[in-house]
Design a protein around this motif. Sequence first.
Motif, PDB file in Angstrom:
ATOM      1  N   GLY A  36       0.771  -1.245   0.000  1.00  0.00           N
ATOM      2  CA  GLY A  36       0.000   0.000   0.000  1.00  0.00           C
ATOM      3  C   GLY A  36       0.791   1.278   0.000  1.00  0.00           C
ATOM      4  O   GLY A  36       0.209   2.362   0.109  1.00  0.00           O
ATOM      5  N   GLY A  37       2.106   1.187  -0.044  1.00  0.00           N
ATOM      6  CA  GLY A  37       2.900   2.393  -0.085  1.00  0.00           C
ATOM      7  C   GLY A  37       3.313   2.898   1.282  1.00  0.00           C
ATOM      8  O   GLY A  37       2.956   2.316   2.320  1.00  0.00           O
ATOM      9  N   PHE A  38       4.043   4.014   1.305  1.00  0.00           N
ATOM     10  CA  PHE A  38       4.632   4.527   2.532  1.00  0.00           C
ATOM     11  C   PHE A  38       3.579   4.985   3.530  1.00  0.00           C
ATOM     12  O   PHE A  38       3.682   4.719   4.736  1.00  0.00           O
ATOM     13  N   ASP A  39       2.536   5.695   3.065  1.00  0.00           N
ATOM     14  CA  ASP A  39       1.544   6.243   3.986  1.00  0.00           C
ATOM     15  C   ASP A  39       0.826   5.130   4.751  1.00  0.00           C
ATOM     16  O   ASP A  39       0.606   5.242   5.970  1.00  0.00           O
ATOM     17  N   LEU A  40       0.446   4.055   4.047  1.00  0.00           N
ATOM     18  CA  LEU A  40      -0.229   2.937   4.715  1.00  0.00           C
ATOM     19  C   LEU A  40       0.697   2.284   5.739  1.00  0.00           C
ATOM     20  O   LEU A  40       0.297   2.042   6.891  1.00  0.00           O
ATOM     21  N   ALA A  41       1.937   2.017   5.323  1.00  0.00           N
ATOM     22  CA  ALA A  41       2.883   1.357   6.227  1.00  0.00           C
ATOM     23  C   ALA A  41       3.151   2.215   7.454  1.00  0.00           C
ATOM     24  O   ALA A  41       3.146   1.717   8.593  1.00  0.00           O
ATOM     25  N   ALA A  42       3.374   3.515   7.252  1.00  0.00           N
ATOM     26  CA  ALA A  42       3.666   4.408   8.372  1.00  0.00           C
ATOM     27  C   ALA A  42       2.480   4.498   9.332  1.00  0.00           C
ATOM     28  O   ALA A  42       2.643   4.499  10.559  1.00  0.00           O
ATOM     29  N   MET A  44       0.091   2.228   9.842  1.00  0.00           N
ATOM     30  CA  MET A  44      -0.057   0.965  10.574  1.00  0.00           C
ATOM     31  C   MET A  44       1.015   0.817  11.646  1.00  0.00           C
ATOM     32  O   MET A  44       0.736   0.384  12.772  1.00  0.00           O
ATOM     33  N   VAL A  45       2.237   1.171  11.308  1.00  0.00           N
ATOM     34  CA  VAL A  45       3.334   1.057  12.285  1.00  0.00           C
ATOM     35  C   VAL A  45       3.095   1.977  13.472  1.00  0.00           C
ATOM     36  O   VAL A  45       3.404   1.634  14.623  1.00  0.00           O
ATOM     37  N   ALA A  46       2.518   3.148  13.221  1.00  0.00           N
ATOM     38  CA  ALA A  46       2.263   4.093  14.305  1.00  0.00           C
ATOM     39  C   ALA A  46       1.098   3.663  15.195  1.00  0.00           C
ATOM     40  O   ALA A  46       1.123   3.870  16.414  1.00  0.00           O
ATOM     41  N   ALA A  47       0.067   3.064  14.593  1.00  0.00           N
ATOM     42  CA  ALA A  47      -1.150   2.746  15.349  1.00  0.00           C
ATOM     43  C   ALA A  47      -1.112   1.372  16.008  1.00  0.00           C
ATOM     44  O   ALA A  47      -1.798   1.148  17.010  1.00  0.00           O
ATOM     45  N   LEU A 289       1.301  -6.542  13.033  1.00  0.00           N
ATOM     46  CA  LEU A 289       1.781  -5.902  11.806  1.00  0.00           C
ATOM     47  C   LEU A 289       1.841  -6.905  10.656  1.00  0.00           C
ATOM     48  O   LEU A 289       1.406  -6.620   9.536  1.00  0.00           O
ATOM     49  N   PHE A 290       2.374  -8.094  10.950  1.00  0.00           N
ATOM     50  CA  PHE A 290       2.485  -9.105   9.904  1.00  0.00           C
ATOM     51  C   PHE A 290       1.107  -9.618   9.492  1.00  0.00           C
ATOM     52  O   PHE A 290       0.869  -9.896   8.307  1.00  0.00           O
ATOM     53  N   VAL A 291       0.185  -9.733  10.445  1.00  0.00           N
ATOM     54  CA  VAL A 291      -1.180 -10.171  10.111  1.00  0.00           C
ATOM     55  C   VAL A 291      -1.878  -9.137   9.238  1.00  0.00           C
ATOM     56  O   VAL A 291      -2.604  -9.502   8.295  1.00  0.00           O
ATOM     57  N   TYR A 292      -1.681  -7.856   9.537  1.00  0.00           N
ATOM     58  CA  TYR A 292      -2.266  -6.813   8.687  1.00  0.00           C
ATOM     59  C   TYR A 292      -1.750  -6.949   7.252  1.00  0.00           C
ATOM     60  O   TYR A 292      -2.509  -6.800   6.283  1.00  0.00           O
ATOM     61  N   PHE A 293      -0.477  -7.233   7.127  1.00  0.00           N
ATOM     62  CA  PHE A 293       0.126  -7.432   5.805  1.00  0.00           C
ATOM     63  C   PHE A 293      -0.518  -8.626   5.095  1.00  0.00           C
ATOM     64  O   PHE A 293      -0.894  -8.549   3.917  1.00  0.00           O
ATOM     65  N   LEU A 294      -0.664  -9.751   5.814  1.00  0.00           N
ATOM     66  CA  LEU A 294      -1.287 -10.935   5.215  1.00  0.00           C
ATOM     67  C   LEU A 294      -2.732 -10.660   4.812  1.00  0.00           C
ATOM     68  O   LEU A 294      -3.200 -11.128   3.760  1.00  0.00           O
ATOM     69  N   THR A 295      -3.438  -9.883   5.640  1.00  0.00           N
ATOM     70  CA  THR A 295      -4.832  -9.547   5.326  1.00  0.00           C
ATOM     71  C   THR A 295      -4.908  -8.724   4.050  1.00  0.00           C
ATOM     72  O   THR A 295      -5.791  -8.945   3.201  1.00  0.00           O
ATOM     73  N   MET A 296      -3.979  -7.784   3.885  1.00  0.00           N
ATOM     74  CA  MET A 296      -3.973  -6.940   2.685  1.00  0.00           C
ATOM     75  C   MET A 296      -3.696  -7.754   1.419  1.00  0.00           C
ATOM     76  O   MET A 296      -4.208  -7.442   0.346  1.00  0.00           O
ATOM     77  N   THR A 297      -2.898  -8.798   1.554  1.00  0.00           N
ATOM     78  CA  THR A 297      -2.573  -9.623   0.386  1.00  0.00           C
ATOM     79  C   THR A 297      -3.637 -10.674   0.095  1.00  0.00           C
ATOM     80  O   THR A 297      -3.569 -11.338  -0.948  1.00  0.00           O
ATOM     81  N   GLN A 298      -4.601 -10.858   1.024  1.00  0.00           N
ATOM     82  CA  GLN A 298      -5.663 -11.857   0.896  1.00  0.00           C
ATOM     83  C   GLN A 298      -5.085 -13.261   0.691  1.00  0.00           C
ATOM     84  O   GLN A 298      -5.591 -14.060  -0.092  1.00  0.00           O
ATOM     85  N   ALA A 299      -4.019 -13.558   1.458  1.00  0.00           N
ATOM     86  CA  ALA A 299      -3.358 -14.858   1.328  1.00  0.00           C
ATOM     87  C   ALA A 299      -4.283 -16.002   1.725  1.00  0.00           C
ATOM     88  O   ALA A 299      -4.334 -17.038   1.049  1.00  0.00           O
ATOM     89  N   ALA A 300      -5.021 -15.827   2.832  1.00  0.00           N
ATOM     90  CA  ALA A 300      -5.914 -16.904   3.292  1.00  0.00           C
ATOM     91  C   ALA A 300      -7.007 -17.179   2.267  1.00  0.00           C
ATOM     92  O   ALA A 300      -7.305 -18.335   1.943  1.00  0.00           O
ATOM     93  N   GLN A 301      -7.608 -16.115   1.740  1.00  0.00           N
ATOM     94  CA  GLN A 301      -8.675 -16.284   0.758  1.00  0.00           C
ATOM     95  C   GLN A 301      -8.154 -16.962  -0.508  1.00  0.00           C
ATOM     96  O   GLN A 301      -8.829 -17.805  -1.106  1.00  0.00           O
ATOM     97  N   GLY A 302      -6.941 -16.584  -0.913  1.00  0.00           N
ATOM     98  CA  GLY A 302      -6.353 -17.204  -2.099  1.00  0.00           C
ATOM     99  C   GLY A 302      -6.099 -18.682  -1.901  1.00  0.00           C
ATOM    100  O   GLY A 302      -6.353 -19.508  -2.794  1.00  0.00           O
TER     101      GLY A 302
END
Length: 427
Positions: A36-42, A44-47, A289-302
């Motif tokens: 998602g780019g820098f803004d999304l990563a920053a 998520m890391v902050a929150a 943080l890693f789960v948020y990443f996996l959710t964004m990639t829709q790994a489980a659904q795939g």
Amino acid sequence: MALATGFLLLVGLMVIGLPVAIALSVAGGVGLFLVGGFDLAAGMVAATPLGSVNGYEWVMLPMFILMANFVMVSGIGDDMFEIAKTWVGRIPGGLAHATAITGAGFGAISGSSTAAAATLASTTIPGMIKQGYNPQLAAGVVAISGTLSMLIPPSGAMVIYALLADMSVAKLLIAGVVPGLLVTLTIILTVLFLIWRHPEHAPAARGYSWGEKIRSLRKAWTFILLFTMVTVVIYTGVATPTEASALGALTALLLAISRGVSRKQIMHAARAAVETSCMLAMIIVGAHLFVYFLTMTQAAQGLIGFLAETGIDRLWILLIVLFIYLVLGCFMDLIAMLILTIPIVVPLMDSLGYDLIWVAILTIVMGEIGVLTPPLGMNVYVIASTTGMRLNEVFRGAFPHVIGHLILVGVLIAFPALVTWLPSTME
């Protein structure tokens, strides 16, 4: 591409020895940047740090850890071994059986596998070897008995599993009672088989009169009190798991004080609990943080979609997942395994129609095997460092119990009600 990069980065960081918490945070942050780019990563890391561990239910972990530490310094484990030895000591392999029973009892009042392994190693192995037990047999039964703390409530591993999988903590903890008893029985049967093969490895211990057996039970009140303050109050609904964890920690503290534990020892136990809790909090933050990443990639659904298209029988999928846990257990501890796999495995098992509490218990039992298998084998290292025994000697002693555990997994797969019945009786 982002999914593969995130996983490879995580594995690479863990291989070079970076702490799990940092490896998860870095891999998750980089993965979010790629998706998602820098803004999304920053953002998520902050929150994530505050959002991950500020929930009321997370109080359970430090409370159960504190309870386990107070139990260790109070010497309650020694009392449990003496009671078990008095009742079963004369049976062939009686001290080994007493160790298994003590492991179950310690698991019911601590929830820490490494604490149980260290306590049992220092309490029971010297006594067994002095009585003429084979050192491998003694080390193996201690290594496997220590893992009962993973399964019998209050289990820190099951608390983490339930919270990460958004399941009922109370039902999952209670679901571990019957399998925990079955694991204890499996350990005893495995010891009996080993002694049948090599009777000289476990000489008979002295017998005790019925009067001595009855008098030994006077020491059991501490265990009964702690068990009541945690497992019984959770099962009956008198208190929530979070409230029960606080009751358990307070009771363990009062028992430690009543048994003459010094202020210095109590402060040391409290400090160790804070250090462990902070370590787990950092791991949980990295996991989210890693789960948020996996959710964004829709790994489980795939993965679910792929398996649906292949038409593989759901039993084979379950067996493959359990085999993966067996392999992962050779290289990482249970908490890391759960953090990596829960975001994918839980939705997959749910889509296949499996009872998620049953799957969780199977996963924990496979995790018990993982702390006995090389090259990691956490409980093996704890026992070796506590007793001065060689690692390969402890690993060889634990191997028959690995086979016994795998047989038990087959039984639990064939009869799911062994897991699901008790939690189904809760209101």
